[in-house]
Design a protein around this motif. Structure first.
Motif, mmCIF file in Angstrom:
data_model
loop_
_atom_site.group_PDB
_atom_site.id
_atom_site.type_symbol
_atom_site.label_atom_id
_atom_site.label_comp_id
_atom_site.label_asym_id
_atom_site.label_seq_id
_atom_site.Cartn_x
_atom_site.Cartn_y
_atom_site.Cartn_z
ATOM 1 N N GLY A 193 0.780 -1.225 0.000
ATOM 2 C CA GLY A 193 0.000 0.000 0.000
ATOM 3 C C GLY A 193 0.813 1.277 0.000
ATOM 4 O O GLY A 193 1.816 1.400 -0.712
ATOM 5 N N ALA A 194 0.414 2.226 0.825
ATOM 6 C CA ALA A 194 0.985 3.578 0.808
ATOM 7 C C ALA A 194 2.360 3.661 1.459
ATOM 8 O O ALA A 194 3.028 4.688 1.353
ATOM 9 C CB ALA A 194 0.028 4.544 1.521
ATOM 10 N N ALA A 195 2.787 2.593 2.144
ATOM 11 C CA ALA A 195 4.039 2.666 2.903
ATOM 12 C C ALA A 195 5.108 1.717 2.382
ATOM 13 O O ALA A 195 6.034 1.354 3.104
ATOM 14 C CB ALA A 195 3.767 2.389 4.379
ATOM 15 N N LYS A 196 4.967 1.330 1.112
ATOM 16 C CA LYS A 196 5.999 0.482 0.512
ATOM 17 C C LYS A 196 7.345 1.164 0.629
ATOM 18 O O LYS A 196 7.455 2.375 0.440
ATOM 19 C CB LYS A 196 5.679 0.260 -0.973
ATOM 20 C CG LYS A 196 4.829 -0.977 -1.219
ATOM 21 C CD LYS A 196 4.845 -1.334 -2.697
ATOM 22 C CE LYS A 196 3.439 -1.298 -3.252
ATOM 23 N NZ LYS A 196 3.368 -1.708 -4.651
ATOM 24 N N GLU A 197 8.383 0.411 0.910
ATOM 25 C CA GLU A 197 9.757 0.924 1.041
ATOM 26 C C GLU A 197 9.983 1.692 2.328
ATOM 27 O O GLU A 197 11.080 2.181 2.566
ATOM 28 C CB GLU A 197 10.170 1.846 -0.133
ATOM 29 C CG GLU A 197 9.727 1.420 -1.498
ATOM 30 C CD GLU A 197 10.522 0.222 -2.024
ATOM 31 O OE1 GLU A 197 11.737 0.199 -1.815
ATOM 32 O OE2 GLU A 197 9.895 -0.678 -2.616
ATOM 33 N N MET A 198 8.955 1.843 3.152
ATOM 34 C CA MET A 198 9.171 2.563 4.410
ATOM 35 C C MET A 198 9.601 1.598 5.504
ATOM 36 O O MET A 198 9.254 0.434 5.502
ATOM 37 C CB MET A 198 7.904 3.293 4.847
ATOM 38 C CG MET A 198 7.570 4.479 3.978
ATOM 39 S SD MET A 198 6.217 5.440 4.700
ATOM 40 C CE MET A 198 5.807 6.491 3.293
ATOM 41 N N LYS A 199 10.341 2.135 6.468
ATOM 42 C CA LYS A 199 10.806 1.324 7.592
ATOM 43 C C LYS A 199 10.101 1.715 8.889
ATOM 44 O O LYS A 199 10.026 0.926 9.831
ATOM 45 C CB LYS A 199 12.322 1.531 7.784
ATOM 46 C CG LYS A 199 13.169 0.920 6.689
ATOM 47 C CD LYS A 199 13.334 -0.561 6.936
ATOM 48 C CE LYS A 199 14.249 -1.220 5.919
ATOM 49 N NZ LYS A 199 14.059 -2.680 5.930
ATOM 50 N N ASN A 200 9.640 2.961 8.967
ATOM 51 C CA ASN A 200 9.049 3.484 10.202
ATOM 52 C C ASN A 200 7.798 4.291 9.884
ATOM 53 O O ASN A 200 7.895 5.405 9.355
ATOM 54 C CB ASN A 200 10.048 4.395 10.939
ATOM 55 C CG ASN A 200 11.272 3.645 11.427
ATOM 56 O OD1 ASN A 200 11.231 3.003 12.470
ATOM 57 N ND2 ASN A 200 12.347 3.693 10.654
ATOM 58 N N PHE A 201 6.646 3.721 10.165
ATOM 59 C CA PHE A 201 5.418 4.500 9.984
ATOM 60 C C PHE A 201 4.342 3.973 10.919
ATOM 61 O O PHE A 201 4.510 2.936 11.563
ATOM 62 C CB PHE A 201 4.951 4.461 8.514
ATOM 63 C CG PHE A 201 4.364 3.143 8.097
ATOM 64 C CD1 PHE A 201 5.177 2.108 7.686
ATOM 65 C CD2 PHE A 201 2.986 2.920 8.139
ATOM 66 C CE1 PHE A 201 4.644 0.885 7.322
ATOM 67 C CE2 PHE A 201 2.442 1.701 7.773
ATOM 68 C CZ PHE A 201 3.276 0.678 7.361
ATOM 69 N N ILE A 202 3.260 4.713 11.003
ATOM 70 C CA ILE A 202 2.136 4.328 11.862
ATOM 71 C C ILE A 202 0.870 4.275 11.022
ATOM 72 O O ILE A 202 0.569 5.208 10.285
ATOM 73 C CB ILE A 202 1.961 5.327 13.026
ATOM 74 C CG1 ILE A 202 3.224 5.354 13.897
ATOM 75 C CG2 ILE A 202 0.734 4.973 13.876
ATOM 76 C CD1 ILE A 202 3.180 6.363 15.039
ATOM 77 N N GLU A 203 0.171 3.153 11.113
ATOM 78 C CA GLU A 203 -1.134 3.011 10.466
ATOM 79 C C GLU A 203 -2.203 3.312 11.516
ATOM 80 O O GLU A 203 -2.184 2.736 12.609
ATOM 81 C CB GLU A 203 -1.292 1.565 9.956
ATOM 82 C CG GLU A 203 -2.593 1.271 9.245
ATOM 83 C CD GLU A 203 -2.479 1.459 7.736
ATOM 84 O OE1 GLU A 203 -1.375 1.813 7.253
ATOM 85 O OE2 GLU A 203 -3.487 1.251 7.040
ATOM 86 N N ILE A 204 -3.100 4.214 11.183
ATOM 87 C CA ILE A 204 -4.213 4.537 12.082
ATOM 88 C C ILE A 204 -5.496 4.075 11.399
ATOM 89 O O ILE A 204 -5.793 4.516 10.287
ATOM 90 C CB ILE A 204 -4.289 6.063 12.332
ATOM 91 C CG1 ILE A 204 -2.978 6.606 12.927
ATOM 92 C CG2 ILE A 204 -5.498 6.407 13.217
ATOM 93 C CD1 ILE A 204 -2.791 6.375 14.393
ATOM 94 N N THR A 205 -6.237 3.183 12.044
ATOM 95 C CA THR A 205 -7.505 2.735 11.467
ATOM 96 C C THR A 205 -8.639 3.449 12.189
ATOM 97 O O THR A 205 -8.783 3.362 13.404
ATOM 98 C CB THR A 205 -7.680 1.209 11.593
ATOM 99 O OG1 THR A 205 -7.777 0.830 12.966
ATOM 100 C CG2 THR A 205 -6.498 0.476 10.972
ATOM 101 N N LEU A 206 -9.408 4.195 11.402
ATOM 102 C CA LEU A 206 -10.487 5.012 11.955
ATOM 103 C C LEU A 206 -11.826 4.362 11.627
ATOM 104 O O LEU A 206 -12.418 4.627 10.584
ATOM 105 C CB LEU A 206 -10.414 6.427 11.375
ATOM 106 C CG LEU A 206 -9.146 7.224 11.735
ATOM 107 C CD1 LEU A 206 -8.993 8.423 10.804
ATOM 108 C CD2 LEU A 206 -9.184 7.675 13.182
ATOM 109 N N GLY A 207 -12.265 3.463 12.478
ATOM 110 C CA GLY A 207 -13.566 2.831 12.315
ATOM 111 C C GLY A 207 -14.436 3.199 13.499
ATOM 112 O O GLY A 207 -14.426 4.342 13.940
ATOM 113 N N THR A 208 -15.158 2.219 14.010
ATOM 114 C CA THR A 208 -15.958 2.449 15.221
ATOM 115 C C THR A 208 -15.054 2.971 16.329
ATOM 116 O O THR A 208 -15.410 3.878 17.069
ATOM 117 C CB THR A 208 -16.606 1.122 15.680
ATOM 118 O OG1 THR A 208 -17.195 0.504 14.545
ATOM 119 C CG2 THR A 208 -17.645 1.363 16.750
ATOM 120 N N GLY A 209 -13.878 2.373 16.448
ATOM 121 C CA GLY A 209 -12.861 2.878 17.362
ATOM 122 C C GLY A 209 -11.662 3.372 16.582
ATOM 123 O O GLY A 209 -11.746 3.590 15.370
#
Lengths: 320, 320
Positions: A122-138
């Motif tokens: 996805g959007a973070a290919k080739e990255m080593k340090n990132f944060i995925e935030i999932t914005l659903g019910t919580g």
């Protein structure tokens, strides 16, 4: 002819369980789903998964491993513990799955699986340090450090939804107050609208909708129509989220934060204020070091891609 | 006879630079110090360090590597960037040092060095995931993930002193408001006392001391004498710090948080409220998973032990 190497990704939800075969490049070779039947034990669920999988012609595939995404899954123990929407005791899903298919198998929670999907496909290919935030019910989060999920000592690291965003703030399902997810989530923005309707005298079509029928999507629609309460709700969501993300950058110095899930689909309505307040609260040395990005996982396939990415990453890192 | 394997640890401060030889077990074999002379360039400082080091009899030692601790040091670039107390341009201290001693050499900031000292020789031996909090004039932090320092994308990860503890709160030296270090640090508790003296009518000997002469040590002394303002200041410090540490545990799921530095020497005065509020704010799944510990690094030697631990850890992880 040599077989196509694939990973089997399984995502266990409260209602449906989806599974599929995904190659190293993230191409889905097969997808299917069954009802979870939350009252039945895990053994029966996996029995049905593999029965349905084996009903397909699998001759051309070599399944290299199995990745399982589930709520409350613990990577270290291979287990799903007190899952909120399943009537299971603590269950070692890795052992159960390996009774049917004896290949490297791991499990993790939904947000970590989404992060791995982003890392691999996805959007973070080739990255080593990132944060995925999932914005659903919580609000869930999967934190990637040095190219792998941060699990910490317990396996449960990355609970950014439950950092205190507002001291003494909103009542949270976890029993505490002011947690980030009570503001920045699909339900959080509904609560914000409700508070704003009480606080302000501004006209709004949202005054005609009962609280229980309000949704993030409806609020986004009305914001696009210029409704001031709806717009203010997105601005406030961006304020709380942006400040929390600036704090996360101070801790992790990640190169990106990727927003995923229902509320993230509001696009600029959410991204513009979040980016603005994140910049405003950012410590000088981190300014312009961290991008705020929308997920590139197709929402319908994110669960299978994430679960598959989980095992592909294990294989690539030589961990299994 | 075989030589004793040692690391050379160098800690560059605004006033003094200390250095020493430390073996794998953390035994100091030699320590010395010189004035830093902050107006002179790094080259001259290192020239004087090695001149003074070589004046000792080093025949029995084999120096395996050099670890350099300094404010604003960047591990990735090997450089010290805009150091607050030194009139240096950005300087590659690793290159400068290697002109004098061509062995594996790395640098990092003070808080990371303290964390590594704790990992190798102190309270966090055998741990893989913990956070070192240094409570001095400011609040620094070194975060250990999977047995190594978390550097993030920029090399500057671990700035927990600048997470927002109180939204819109106290004016911080970084130009922002409400940063954790404006509350939880030696200067933070002085500010807290000053506010409490204004807010309350409680009698206190602290009313006789000008703000500029107040110190964390004096406040601790008066708290031990039962001064209510001083006690309340420690309680409030514990509240802000405890809540911030509970948030850090939600993100990192570390097995311990180690408190180091001047304010931590207040002992129970600080630890009791911090532990209490940390427990109170802890997400259920993390309860009793993370210990709050005092540093076990002797305060006089912490800088040298930390700088030495930095290079020993690189060697042990096979990174140099």
């Amino acid at each position: 002819m040599s077989k196509i190497e694939v990973a089997l990704g399984i995502d266990i939800g409260g209602t449906n369980t989806v599974f599929g075969l995904v190659d190293r490049e993230g191409n889905k070779k097969l997808t299917d789903s069954i009802t979870t039947n939350s009252s039945e034990p895990a053994e029966k669920l996996f029995n049905r998964i593999y029965e349905q999988l084996n009903a397909h012609n699998l001759d051309e595939f070599e399944i290299k491993g199995v990745g399982i995404g589930a709520p409350n899954a613990n990577y270290f123990r291979g287990s799903v513990e007190n899952p909120p929407n399943l009537e299971w005791d603590d269950t070692n899903v890795v052992e159960v799955s390996r009774q049917y298919l004896e290949v490297p198998t791991v499990c993790t929670n939904d947000a970590n699986a989404a992060a791995l999907g982003e890392l691999k496909f996805g959007a973070a290919k080739e990255m080593k340090n990132f944060i995925e935030i999932t914005l659903g019910t919580g609000l869930g989060s999967g934190i990637i450090v040095n190219g792998d999920v941060l699990y910490g000592a317990t396996g449960f690291a990355g609970e950014l939804g439950h950092v205190t965003a507002v001291s003494g703030g909103r009542d949270c399902g976890c029993g505490r107050r002011g947690c980030l997810e009570t503001y920045a989530s699909a339900t959080g923005i509904v609560r914000t609208v409700s508070e704003l309707l009480g606080d302000s005298r501004e006209k709004s079509v949202l005054r005609e909708i009962p609280f229980k029928e309000l949704s993030a999507k409806r609020i986004a629609d009305e914001a696009r129509n210029g409704d001031k309460i709806a717009l203010e709700a997105f601005d406030y969501t961006g304020l709380v989220l942006g400040e929390a993300l600036a704090n996360a950058v101070a801790a992790f110095s990640c190169e990106a934060i990727v927003l995923f899930g229902g509320l993230a689909l509001a696009g600029d309505l959410l991204f513009e204020p979040t980016q603005r307040y994140m910049d405003e609260h950012m410590l000088e040395i981190f300014k312009n070091t961290c991008q705020l990005l929308p997920s590139k996982l197709p929402s319908g396939d994110a669960a299978i891609l994430g679960a598959s990415a989980l095992i592909w990453n294990e294989i690539d890192l030589g961990k299994v």
